[in-house]
Write a protein that holds these residues in place. Structure first.
Motif, PDB file in Angstrom:
ATOM      1  N   LEU A   1     -32.871 -37.714  22.213  1.00 42.89           N
ATOM      2  CA  LEU A   1     -32.115 -37.155  22.889  1.00 42.89           C
ATOM      3  C   LEU A   1     -33.099 -36.092  23.770  1.00 42.89           C
ATOM      4  O   LEU A   1     -33.587 -35.317  23.302  1.00 42.89           O
ATOM      5  CB  LEU A   1     -30.892 -36.179  22.575  1.00 42.89           C
TER       6      LEU A   1
ATOM      7  N   ALA B   1     -24.331 -49.260  32.354  1.00 44.97           N
ATOM      8  CA  ALA B   1     -25.140 -49.060  33.278  1.00 44.97           C
ATOM      9  C   ALA B   1     -26.624 -49.400  33.125  1.00 44.97           C
ATOM     10  O   ALA B   1     -27.270 -50.074  33.934  1.00 44.97           O
ATOM     11  CB  ALA B   1     -24.973 -47.332  33.737  1.00 44.97           C
ATOM     12  N   GLU B   2     -27.066 -49.064  31.922  1.00 46.55           N
ATOM     13  CA  GLU B   2     -28.344 -49.081  31.770  1.00 46.55           C
ATOM     14  C   GLU B   2     -28.824 -50.776  31.426  1.00 46.55           C
ATOM     15  O   GLU B   2     -29.871 -51.214  31.713  1.00 46.55           O
ATOM     16  CB  GLU B   2     -28.723 -48.326  30.452  1.00 46.55           C
ATOM     17  N   ARG B   3     -27.845 -51.515  30.481  1.00 50.61           N
ATOM     18  CA  ARG B   3     -28.370 -52.655  29.875  1.00 50.61           C
ATOM     19  C   ARG B   3     -27.299 -53.981  30.447  1.00 50.61           C
ATOM     20  O   ARG B   3     -27.510 -55.018  30.076  1.00 50.61           O
ATOM     21  CB  ARG B   3     -28.619 -52.631  28.701  1.00 50.61           C
TER      22      ARG B   3
ATOM     23  N   GLU C   1     -33.861 -52.025  19.019  1.00 51.27           N
ATOM     24  CA  GLU C   1     -34.896 -52.784  19.744  1.00 51.27           C
ATOM     25  C   GLU C   1     -36.381 -52.190  19.731  1.00 51.27           C
ATOM     26  O   GLU C   1     -37.324 -52.969  19.446  1.00 51.27           O
ATOM     27  CB  GLU C   1     -34.219 -52.678  21.143  1.00 51.27           C
TER      28      GLU C   1
ATOM     29  N   ILE D   1     -35.772 -43.293  29.882  1.00 52.98           N
ATOM     30  CA  ILE D   1     -35.025 -44.793  29.974  1.00 52.98           C
ATOM     31  C   ILE D   1     -34.723 -45.063  31.374  1.00 52.98           C
ATOM     32  O   ILE D   1     -35.004 -46.091  31.940  1.00 52.98           O
ATOM     33  CB  ILE D   1     -33.832 -44.667  29.010  1.00 52.98           C
ATOM     34  N   ARG D   2     -34.190 -44.315  32.297  1.00 51.83           N
ATOM     35  CA  ARG D   2     -33.591 -44.821  33.611  1.00 51.83           C
ATOM     36  C   ARG D   2     -34.521 -44.260  34.404  1.00 51.83           C
ATOM     37  O   ARG D   2     -34.838 -43.248  34.577  1.00 51.83           O
ATOM     38  CB  ARG D   2     -32.414 -44.006  33.786  1.00 51.83           C
TER      39      ARG D   2
ATOM     40  N   ARG E   1     -22.015 -35.122  29.224  1.00 52.98           N
ATOM     41  CA  ARG E   1     -22.313 -36.573  28.629  1.00 52.98           C
ATOM     42  C   ARG E   1     -20.918 -37.207  28.326  1.00 52.98           C
ATOM     43  O   ARG E   1     -20.911 -38.141  28.691  1.00 52.98           O
ATOM     44  CB  ARG E   1     -23.319 -36.308  27.372  1.00 52.98           C
TER      45      ARG E   1
ATOM     46  N   ARG F   1     -23.890 -55.746  22.682  1.00 49.07           N
ATOM     47  CA  ARG F   1     -24.601 -55.489  21.266  1.00 49.07           C
ATOM     48  C   ARG F   1     -24.451 -54.371  20.859  1.00 49.07           C
ATOM     49  O   ARG F   1     -24.443 -53.950  19.636  1.00 49.07           O
ATOM     50  CB  ARG F   1     -26.073 -55.692  21.824  1.00 49.07           C
ATOM     51  N   GLU F   2     -24.485 -53.136  21.694  1.00 49.72           N
ATOM     52  CA  GLU F   2     -24.037 -51.714  21.168  1.00 49.72           C
ATOM     53  C   GLU F   2     -22.696 -51.854  20.472  1.00 49.72           C
ATOM     54  O   GLU F   2     -22.809 -51.185  19.372  1.00 49.72           O
ATOM     55  CB  GLU F   2     -24.273 -50.891  22.137  1.00 49.72           C
TER      56      GLU F   2
ATOM     57  N   TYR G   1     -30.549 -49.665  21.074  1.00 48.89           N
ATOM     58  CA  TYR G   1     -31.902 -49.459  21.451  1.00 48.89           C
ATOM     59  C   TYR G   1     -32.883 -49.054  20.551  1.00 48.89           C
ATOM     60  O   TYR G   1     -34.180 -49.389  20.424  1.00 48.89           O
ATOM     61  CB  TYR G   1     -31.966 -48.203  22.499  1.00 48.89           C
TER      62      TYR G   1
ATOM     63  N   THR H   1     -31.990 -48.348  35.703  1.00 54.54           N
ATOM     64  CA  THR H   1     -31.042 -48.731  34.489  1.00 54.54           C
ATOM     65  C   THR H   1     -31.841 -48.587  33.102  1.00 54.54           C
ATOM     66  O   THR H   1     -31.794 -47.699  32.498  1.00 54.54           O
ATOM     67  CB  THR H   1     -30.474 -50.137  34.763  1.00 54.54           C
ATOM     68  N   ASP H   2     -32.678 -49.576  32.661  1.00 59.20           N
ATOM     69  CA  ASP H   2     -33.276 -49.508  31.565  1.00 59.20           C
ATOM     70  C   ASP H   2     -34.738 -49.831  31.685  1.00 59.20           C
ATOM     71  O   ASP H   2     -35.534 -50.420  30.878  1.00 59.20           O
ATOM     72  CB  ASP H   2     -32.874 -50.739  30.599  1.00 59.20           C
TER      73      ASP H   2
ATOM     74  N   LEU I   1     -37.013 -48.205  29.097  1.00 59.88           N
ATOM     75  CA  LEU I   1     -36.884 -49.025  27.613  1.00 59.88           C
ATOM     76  C   LEU I   1     -37.439 -50.255  27.418  1.00 59.88           C
ATOM     77  O   LEU I   1     -38.244 -50.370  26.685  1.00 59.88           O
ATOM     78  CB  LEU I   1     -35.393 -49.364  27.494  1.00 59.88           C
ATOM     79  N   ARG I   2     -37.536 -51.008  28.741  1.00 60.31           N
ATOM     80  CA  ARG I   2     -38.212 -52.093  28.545  1.00 60.31           C
ATOM     81  C   ARG I   2     -39.797 -51.932  28.830  1.00 60.31           C
ATOM     82  O   ARG I   2     -40.476 -52.446  27.998  1.00 60.31           O
ATOM     83  CB  ARG I   2     -37.953 -53.052  29.965  1.00 60.31           C
TER      84      ARG I   2
ATOM     85  N   PRO J   1     -22.672 -45.352  29.814  1.00 60.07           N
ATOM     86  CA  PRO J   1     -23.882 -45.469  29.934  1.00 60.07           C
ATOM     87  C   PRO J   1     -24.785 -46.789  29.451  1.00 60.07           C
ATOM     88  O   PRO J   1     -25.831 -47.334  30.433  1.00 60.07           O
ATOM     89  CB  PRO J   1     -24.837 -44.137  29.206  1.00 60.07           C
TER      90      PRO J   1
ATOM     91  N   GLN K   1     -30.553 -39.318  27.946  1.00 62.05           N
ATOM     92  CA  GLN K   1     -29.540 -38.539  28.048  1.00 62.05           C
ATOM     93  C   GLN K   1     -28.347 -38.929  27.073  1.00 62.05           C
ATOM     94  O   GLN K   1     -27.642 -38.269  26.424  1.00 62.05           O
ATOM     95  CB  GLN K   1     -28.786 -38.635  29.411  1.00 62.05           C
ATOM     96  N   TYR K   2     -28.601 -40.316  26.733  1.00 64.72           N
ATOM     97  CA  TYR K   2     -27.500 -40.773  25.618  1.00 64.72           C
ATOM     98  C   TYR K   2     -28.501 -41.458  24.437  1.00 64.72           C
ATOM     99  O   TYR K   2     -29.266 -41.857  24.805  1.00 64.72           O
ATOM    100  CB  TYR K   2     -26.745 -41.817  26.476  1.00 64.72           C
ATOM    101  N   VAL K   3     -27.708 -41.547  23.136  1.00 65.50           N
ATOM    102  CA  VAL K   3     -28.289 -42.516  22.259  1.00 65.50           C
ATOM    103  C   VAL K   3     -27.454 -43.597  22.401  1.00 65.50           C
ATOM    104  O   VAL K   3     -26.236 -43.355  21.929  1.00 65.50           O
ATOM    105  CB  VAL K   3     -28.565 -41.594  21.068  1.00 65.50           C
ATOM    106  N   GLN K   4     -28.113 -44.742  21.971  1.00 67.08           N
ATOM    107  CA  GLN K   4     -27.511 -46.183  21.562  1.00 67.08           C
ATOM    108  C   GLN K   4     -28.114 -46.757  20.479  1.00 67.08           C
ATOM    109  O   GLN K   4     -29.472 -46.794  20.248  1.00 67.08           O
ATOM    110  CB  GLN K   4     -27.607 -46.948  22.812  1.00 67.08           C
TER     111      GLN K   4
END
Lengths: 212, 509
Positions: free
Chosen positions: A106, B388-390, A93, A53-54, B376, B397-398, A90, A60-61, A64-65, B385, A84-87
């Protein structure tokens, strides 16, 4: 099976390439950024693109984009996003374009070679692979609404949402495949989901349900 | 002839004082009573008529005078005992007048009882006034003292007059007249002092605008109104309350009267002053110092803000320090120890034959994965994070997706938002939604984040049970974060009607 890797950390990029080559994949390209990724996919048309992702320039994203745009532009290429993280958002999306050939894991999962390569293969074959952590979060959030399911059914639901086949679910839970099928039908009836529990689109149905 | 002139002079003093009173305080009945007392006094002394009505009217001047004394200074008989004593005064006049014309048995009894009756009613009146005096504040006593003194003299002389006359001593009428003149004179003196006090208001303006060491508005007002305990609260719009010059909130107590000072329709200050102060004088003083008060208010508002900032900064510094210590501990106890154990396990595996080393390698792998999990968590604590990312959009949204019930996110950002504002907004939404999930029992929730005129507005609404405590630790921590960016936080939470957390963060560059 041909793969393209996009990962900005050299250590991880090389590590992934070695690991996948070892496991019998053909690594067509390993690039450090999103532009390189799109170019490599366009050139090699791999079955799977592994995307961090980064990535540069903003870290940043970008990944993902790029992943979302790859899914739109190259539907034949499966996209497996590593992070490294789960959202939860995402995952939603990525699922906008359906659940075919998409995954979100992950980075930790690379440590289990068998599980990891199975996930890559699944995505490459048009299936899905969602991280147990994403699914756990989705299920955890709906703690109020799912009293209808038994504990066993909840476990089956989670594994289904991860994108596993009935066979994989059966071996994971140490039950017969027939039993898994019965649970699946039960779950779909109880939750009022319209897709068939045997359909390859069931992951999407389950994840959309969980996503509220 | 001389006597007539003297009687008329006394009467004139009363009428004049009454006329002045009507002019100064048109709605105050004291003026009317003064004129009435003056006229009736001269009627009684100078005209003698046979009619009962004439007698009744002429003899009623002492009752009117008593009425005046008891009703002073407001002109109203505010308590039942006062009304009773004044009424008994008038009743006594009717009784005594009737008795003077009657030859019957009861009339003699009344005539004998006249003096004790007068003394009783007079003492009751004086008693009431004395009681009032002892219960009064300093400012009220300034008004009451002179009148009380004059009434005591008048009542004593009047009550003593008839017994002395009956004893055949023929007391000088001049004494009575002089005693009676005291009352209007005391009243006039009071009016004059009010004039002087009002003049003091003019001095107040000069004092506040003049050169040299500027006295505080409170001190100047206290001096002008002669109320040393006067307190001034300045309106602070952002806190919706009155604070004193040091920024501490002003709380009203029962012993003081509140007078609001407004300017252009919006509140400026609150005066807590002695209830005995002349209302018109207070109003005049307020009008005169409204501008100065408004200036002082701005200063007080600034101080209150600084005080709030100081407090929230101190709390933030403490929180940041605690956070650093926690980070250090997490890294030291968690990450470092685990990595050390991994190195040890791998070292051991290296020294063993491959088939025995396998298990150890697996063990080392698990430890590394656990370390990744630790790192983490530490990173998440430093900066979420997803933010930072979005950016704020994706982060909201999250958070909305993870809330229970899932919240509807509405994010409309006209331009880029400074990072510190994004972070503050993120924590506002996170904390508010965590509260919704934990406490609200809501069926619907909504997050609205919009940029408007150089500010970022964050609103988190739910339809849950309401009754949230804005001073609870979660919301308090939030308020500090918001205050640190110069923003404001409001929590509307009516039991049974849901909760609305509204935050405005300045995001001008």
């Amino acid at each position: 099976m041909r793969v393209v890797i996009a990962e900005d950390s050299t250590l991880l990029r090389e590590g992934l390439a070695r690991l996948l080559t070892e496991a019998g994949f053909a690594v067509a390209a390993a690039v450090p950024d999103a532009d390189g990724l799109v170019a490599a996919v366009d050139r090699y048309r791999p079955e799977v693109a592994l995307v961090d992702i980064r990535m540069p320039p903003t870290r940043t994203d970008e990944g993902l984009r790029a992943a979302v745009s790859l899914r739109r532009r190259y539907p034949a290429t499966g996209v497996l996003v590593l992070s490294q993280y789960v959202q939860v958002s995402y995952a939603a999306e990525l699922l906008d374009e359906g659940a075919d050939g998409v995954g979100y894991l992950l980075k930790d999962r690379v440590s289990d070679l068998a599980e990891f390569t199975a996930a890559v293969r699944r995505v490459g074959a048009g299936g899905s692979a969602f991280d147990p952590a994403v699914v756990a979060r989705l299920i955890g959030r709906r703690r109020g609404g799912d009293d209808r399911l038994t504990e066993r059914e909840r476990a089956v639901l989670a594994l289904m949402a991860e994108g596993r086949t009935n066979q994989a679910i059966a071996s994971r839970l140490h039950i017969a495949e027939r039993t898994v099928e019965k649970h699946c039908t039960g779950i779909f009836t109880k939750l009022g989901l319209s897709a068939s529990p045997h359909d390859h689109r069931r992951v999407l149905a389950v994840l959309r349900y969980l996503n509220g | 002839m001389l006597l007539t002139t003297a009687v008329l002079a006394v009467s004139a003093v009363y009428v004049t004082a009454g006329a002045f009173s009507r002019k100064a305080q048109p709605r105050n009945r004291i003026g009317l009573l003064l004129v009435l007392a003056g006229v009736l006094w001269s009627v009684d002394r100078l005209w003698d008529g046979p009619a009962f009505a004439h007698h009744l009217v002429a003899k009623s001047w002492p009752a009117v005078l008593g009425h005046l004394v008891v009703a002073f200074p407001t002109g109203r008989l505010l308590t039942a005992p006062r009304r009773a004593v004044v009424l008994s005064g008038y009743a006594a006049v009717v009784l005594v007048t009737a008795a003077a014309r009657s030859r019957e048995e009861w009339a003699y009894v009344v005539r004998d009882a006249e003096t004790p009756l007068t003394v009783a009613i007079g003492s009751a009146m004086l008693g009431l006034q004395l009681h009032r005096w002892t219960c009064s504040s300093l400012a009220q006593r300034r008004t009451l003292t002179a009148m009380l003194g004059a009434s005591v003299v008048a009542v004593l002389v009047f009550a003593a007059w008839r017994p002395v006359e009956r004893a055949g001593l023929n007391p000088p009428v001049v004494a009575l007249m002089l005693a009676l003149t005291g009352i209007p004179l005391a009243y006039l003196a009071g009016l004059l002092r009010r004039r002087v006090d009002r003049g003091g208001v003019a001095d107040l303006v000069v004092r506040l605008n003049g050169q040299g060491p500027r006295a505080g508005v409170r001190e100047a007002l206290a001096a002008t109104l002669r109320d040393p305990g006067l307190r001034v609260g300045y309106w602070v719009a952002s806190q919706q309350r009155y604070v004193d010059a040091s920024g501490a909130p002003v709380v009203a107590d029962g012993s003081r009267v509140q007078t609001r000072v407004d300017r252009g329709g919006s509140p400026v200050a609150l005066l807590l002053h002695d209830p005995g102060l002349d209302v018109e004088l207070v109003d005049a003083a307020c009008a005169a110092v409204a501008l100065a008060l408004d200036n002082e208010r701005l200063t007080a508002e600034l101080r209150a803000r600084l005080r709030q900032l100081d407090e929230s900064r101190a709390r933030l510094v403490r929180a940041a320090e605690a956070e650093r210590r926690r980070l250090e501990r997490d890294l030291h106890d968690g990450v470092q120890q685990r990595l050390l154990s991994v190195a040890m396990t791998l070292g051991l595996a290296e020294a063993l034959p491959p088939e025995r080393a396998r298990d150890l390698v697996g063990e080392a792998k698990s430890a590394v994965l656990a370390t990744i999990e630790d790192v983490r968590a530490v990173c998440h604590g430093i900066l979420p994070p997803v933010l930072a990312e979005r950016g704020l959009h994706g982060a909201v949204r999250e958070l909305a997706a993870l809330a229970d019930p899932a919240a509807e996110p509405v994010v409309e950002l006209a331009g880029p938002v400074p990072p510190q504002v994004e972070t503050a907004a993120y924590y506002v939404v996170a904390e508010a939604l965590a509260n919704v999930t934990k406490h609200a029992g809501a069926t619907r929730a909504r997050v609205v984040v919009t940029t408007r005129a150089g500010t970022l507005e964050v609103r988190v609404d739910d339809d849950g049970r309401g009754g949230a405590d804005a001073r609870g630790s979660g919301l308090r921590g939030l308020a500090d974060r918001v205050a640190a960016t110069g923003g404001s936080l409001a929590v509307l939470s009516v039991p049974g009607e849901g909760t609305s957390v509204r935050v405005v963060l300045p995001c001008g560059s």
